[in-house]
Motif scaffolding. Structure first.
Motif, mmCIF file in Angstrom:
data_model
loop_
_atom_site.group_PDB
_atom_site.id
_atom_site.type_symbol
_atom_site.label_atom_id
_atom_site.label_comp_id
_atom_site.label_asym_id
_atom_site.label_seq_id
_atom_site.Cartn_x
_atom_site.Cartn_y
_atom_site.Cartn_z
ATOM 1 N N GLU A 136 0.856 -1.195 0.000
ATOM 2 C CA GLU A 136 0.000 0.000 0.000
ATOM 3 C C GLU A 136 0.887 1.239 0.000
ATOM 4 O O GLU A 136 1.973 1.234 0.594
ATOM 5 C CB GLU A 136 -0.908 0.003 1.234
ATOM 6 C CG GLU A 136 -1.821 1.217 1.342
ATOM 7 C CD GLU A 136 -2.705 1.189 2.577
ATOM 8 O OE1 GLU A 136 -3.233 2.254 2.946
ATOM 9 O OE2 GLU A 136 -2.843 0.116 3.189
ATOM 10 N N PHE A 137 0.429 2.304 -0.666
ATOM 11 C CA PHE A 137 1.110 3.593 -0.606
ATOM 12 C C PHE A 137 0.085 4.630 -0.192
ATOM 13 O O PHE A 137 -0.881 4.892 -0.902
ATOM 14 C CB PHE A 137 1.733 3.966 -1.958
ATOM 15 C CG PHE A 137 2.682 5.126 -1.874
ATOM 16 C CD1 PHE A 137 4.024 4.926 -1.556
ATOM 17 C CD2 PHE A 137 2.239 6.433 -2.070
ATOM 18 C CE1 PHE A 137 4.900 5.993 -1.459
ATOM 19 C CE2 PHE A 137 3.110 7.501 -1.971
ATOM 20 C CZ PHE A 137 4.451 7.285 -1.670
ATOM 21 N N GLY A 138 0.278 5.191 1.009
ATOM 22 C CA GLY A 138 -0.683 6.152 1.525
ATOM 23 C C GLY A 138 -0.372 6.490 2.966
ATOM 24 O O GLY A 138 0.659 6.088 3.512
ATOM 25 N N PRO A 139 -1.259 7.237 3.630
ATOM 26 C CA PRO A 139 -1.056 7.558 5.041
ATOM 27 C C PRO A 139 -1.328 6.349 5.924
ATOM 28 O O PRO A 139 -1.931 5.361 5.497
ATOM 29 C CB PRO A 139 -2.079 8.672 5.289
ATOM 30 C CG PRO A 139 -3.167 8.395 4.293
ATOM 31 C CD PRO A 139 -2.484 7.845 3.075
ATOM 32 N N SER A 140 -0.867 6.445 7.168
ATOM 33 C CA SER A 140 -1.042 5.344 8.117
ATOM 34 C C SER A 140 -1.287 5.929 9.498
ATOM 35 O O SER A 140 -1.212 7.153 9.686
ATOM 36 C CB SER A 140 0.201 4.454 8.130
ATOM 37 O OG SER A 140 1.243 5.089 8.847
ATOM 38 N N PRO A 141 -1.553 5.085 10.509
ATOM 39 C CA PRO A 141 -1.681 5.610 11.871
ATOM 40 C C PRO A 141 -0.424 6.294 12.388
ATOM 41 O O PRO A 141 -0.492 7.034 13.371
ATOM 42 C CB PRO A 141 -1.993 4.354 12.697
ATOM 43 C CG PRO A 141 -2.624 3.410 11.736
ATOM 44 C CD PRO A 141 -1.915 3.654 10.441
ATOM 45 N N THR A 145 1.705 11.595 5.967
ATOM 46 C CA THR A 145 2.340 11.701 4.657
ATOM 47 C C THR A 145 2.324 10.342 3.968
ATOM 48 O O THR A 145 2.680 9.333 4.572
ATOM 49 C CB THR A 145 3.796 12.187 4.806
ATOM 50 O OG1 THR A 145 3.805 13.460 5.469
ATOM 51 C CG2 THR A 145 4.469 12.318 3.450
ATOM 52 N N SER A 146 1.934 10.299 2.723
ATOM 53 C CA SER A 146 1.859 9.027 1.997
ATOM 54 C C SER A 146 3.236 8.372 1.928
ATOM 55 O O SER A 146 4.249 9.045 1.682
ATOM 56 C CB SER A 146 1.306 9.254 0.582
ATOM 57 O OG SER A 146 -0.043 9.660 0.644
ATOM 58 N N HIS A 147 3.240 7.052 2.116
ATOM 59 C CA HIS A 147 4.499 6.313 2.162
ATOM 60 C C HIS A 147 4.219 4.838 1.900
ATOM 61 O O HIS A 147 3.073 4.406 1.809
ATOM 62 C CB HIS A 147 5.188 6.492 3.526
ATOM 63 C CG HIS A 147 4.323 6.084 4.677
ATOM 64 N ND1 HIS A 147 3.427 6.948 5.276
ATOM 65 C CD2 HIS A 147 4.195 4.905 5.346
ATOM 66 C CE1 HIS A 147 2.788 6.330 6.256
ATOM 67 N NE2 HIS A 147 3.235 5.076 6.308
#
Length: 498
Positions: A136-141, A145-147
């Motif tokens: 996945e590429f996106g924000p997380s808890p 910033t998307s990663h």
């Protein structure tokens, strides 16, 4: 944003905190976004380029490598991971035993598995049957910033972990690599883990599910993960197909954990009603005190410390504080059943008011069918036409329809047979199924069969000329509250020429 339990790495490796997995109330779909709620309250450790997050249930470890420093959304598999587990937990690389997961070549969302041959050396890669990975590429808890994020669903059997371990909290040792091409970095956790397993970090799995309160018994909530409300008058348990542990008309065996109803135990503790006794009655017998010593692991904030429990000299137990975090919360008693003869037993747990022995604060009686006998297995005969073929013989099979017939036994007199498999192995890791049969509820207390003709008509023909091992495996429909346990097998070897 979901709140996570962070255990930062701030100490030398010798004193490094373990990663403590939390229970997944519902199975996590790796394809679902990491912010969709499934990873809430996951156990978390920080590493140099991000965070590793862990949850588990009775079947899978859900692991996320949240690489917050990999903010370049580049395609392909130049960004990759390695994920290693010490299969036998000996802190050493064992050839053809310990496992490493990685990207299947050219498929970032396809998981590959291989075994270690030595430090930094592996076998060829295959596809695991149940484990999965999703990129996945996106924000997380951990970052808005998307990663890059790698999300795993690892079959516990593949890494040799079982929640049913009676003498230890379930754990493994693991390490991983994440590689990014934009920005460019390669990060190992711990450093050089794939060459030296003494550096691997411990991962402690949870075996504390959230069982719906409506399913819990009034005092003894469950045996292992099986709610006592799912135990029928026959003493056998049946749970729903989607439940953590799916069993059908299953007897009990092995080492059993009687786990209290959390709400009821909290009430008893608050009222200072902490003394209880456990009694057992054999089939047709009267109650006697069930005396057992056991250990449970108490979480100290950085590790699990072993704590021992035993009855008083009068055979009474003291309730452990329900507010303390144990490896098995609300454990009332752990006791082995292997010395007990098969049959329907009664177990009674009684709590007393205060420090007395007469006024009862709470009580529950259970009936459980205990059966530690393994099903009998035998290859009664192997015949070529009318002639018996002895073990180790070299037999020539003519043109079709010439072949072999067998008579086999897979029998459980107590009626707790789960399945039968009769197959042949030959060559380099090859096998062929000859006959199988599995339990269904319509069979009732299935005892299996004796001296069954296989095949019922015609003959069985070998796939090629080779040395064959004919194997009968019978599994028991017996549970310890966490999984099915018990199987028996036998085999006979022949060489067949076609």
């Amino acid at each position: 944003m979901a709140k996570l339990r962070n255990l930062s790495i701030t100490t030398p490796l010798l004193f490094a905190f373990p990663l403590k997995s939390e229970w997944a109330i519902t199975p996590i779909d790796p394809a679902a976004p990491i912010n969709s709620g499934g990873w809430e309250d996951a156990g978390t450790l920080k590493f140099s380029r991000g965070f590793v997050m862990a949850k588990n249930d009775a079947n899978f470890l859900y692991l996320a490598l949240d690489v917050v420093y990999d903010t370049g959304n580049d395609n392909g598999t130049n960004d990759y991971f390695w994920l290693s587990f010490d299969y036998n937990r000996d802190r050493a690389i064992t050839s053809n035993v310990d496992v490493n997961y990685g990207n299947y070549p050219n498929y970032p969302n396809k998981l590959g598995i291989q075994k270690y041959l030595g430090p930094g050396k592996w076998t060829g890669i295959t596809v695991p049957p149940k484990s999965e990975v999703v990129q996945e590429f996106g924000p997380s808890p951990n970052s808005d910033t998307s990663h890059r994020i790698w999300k795993f669903k690892i079959d516990l059997k593949e890494i040799n972990v079982a929640l049913s371990w009676p003498l230890s909290t379930p754990y493994t040792y693991f390490g991983f690599r994440v590689r990014s091409s934009n920005p460019a970095f390669t990060s190992d956790f711990p450093g050089n883990f794939y060459k030296d397993f003494t550096k691997l970090r411990q991962l402690i799995l949870s075996r504390k599910p959230s069982i719906p309160s409506t399913d819990l018994g009034p005092l003894v909530g469950s045996i292992g993960l099986i709610p006592t409300t799912k135990i029928l008058a026959s003493g056998r348990a049946t749970t729903d197909p989607g439940y953590y542990v799916h069993v059908q008309n299953a007897a009990f065996g092995g080492t059993l954990n009687l786990i209290g109803n959390r709400t009821k135990l909290q009430q008893l503790w608050a009222a200072n009603n902490k003394k209880y006794k456990v009694e057992i009655a054999a089939p047709g017998g009267s109650y006697t005190k069930l005396i057992s010593n056991w250990s449970n692991y108490r979480w100290t904030g950085s590790t699990y410390a072993l704590e021992s429990f035993a009855p008083s000299s009068y055979g009474y137990y003291q309730l452990a504080n329900p507010g303390i975090d144990y490896s098995i919360d609300d454990l009332l008693i752990q006791f082995p059943t292997t010395a007990l003869l098969p049959g329907l037993y009664k177990i009674k747990v009684t709590f007393y008011v205060g420090s007395g022995y007469t006024s009862i604060a709470a009580e529950q009686e259970l009936k459980i069918y205990i059966d530690n006998h393994l099903p009998a297995t035998n290859i009664e005969s192997v015949k070529h036409g009318a002639n018996e073929v002895s073990a180790c013989a070299i037999e020539t099979i003519g043109a079709a329809p010439d072949g072999l017939t067998f008579r086999i036994t897979a029998n459980d007199p107590e009626g707790n047979l789960r399945g039968v498999s009769f197959y042949a192995t030959y060559g380099a890791g090859l096998s062929t199924s000859i006959y199988s049969e599995s339990y269904s509820p319509s069979m009732g207390n299935w005892a299996g069969f004796t001296n069954k003709l296989i095949p019922v008509s015609g003959n069985w023909r070998p796939p090629q000329s080779c040395a064959y091992s004919f194997i009968v495996v019978a599994t028991a429909r017996t549970t310890n509250g966490y999984s099915y346990i018990g199987k028996n097998s036998t085999h006979r070897n022949l060489t067949l020429l076609v």
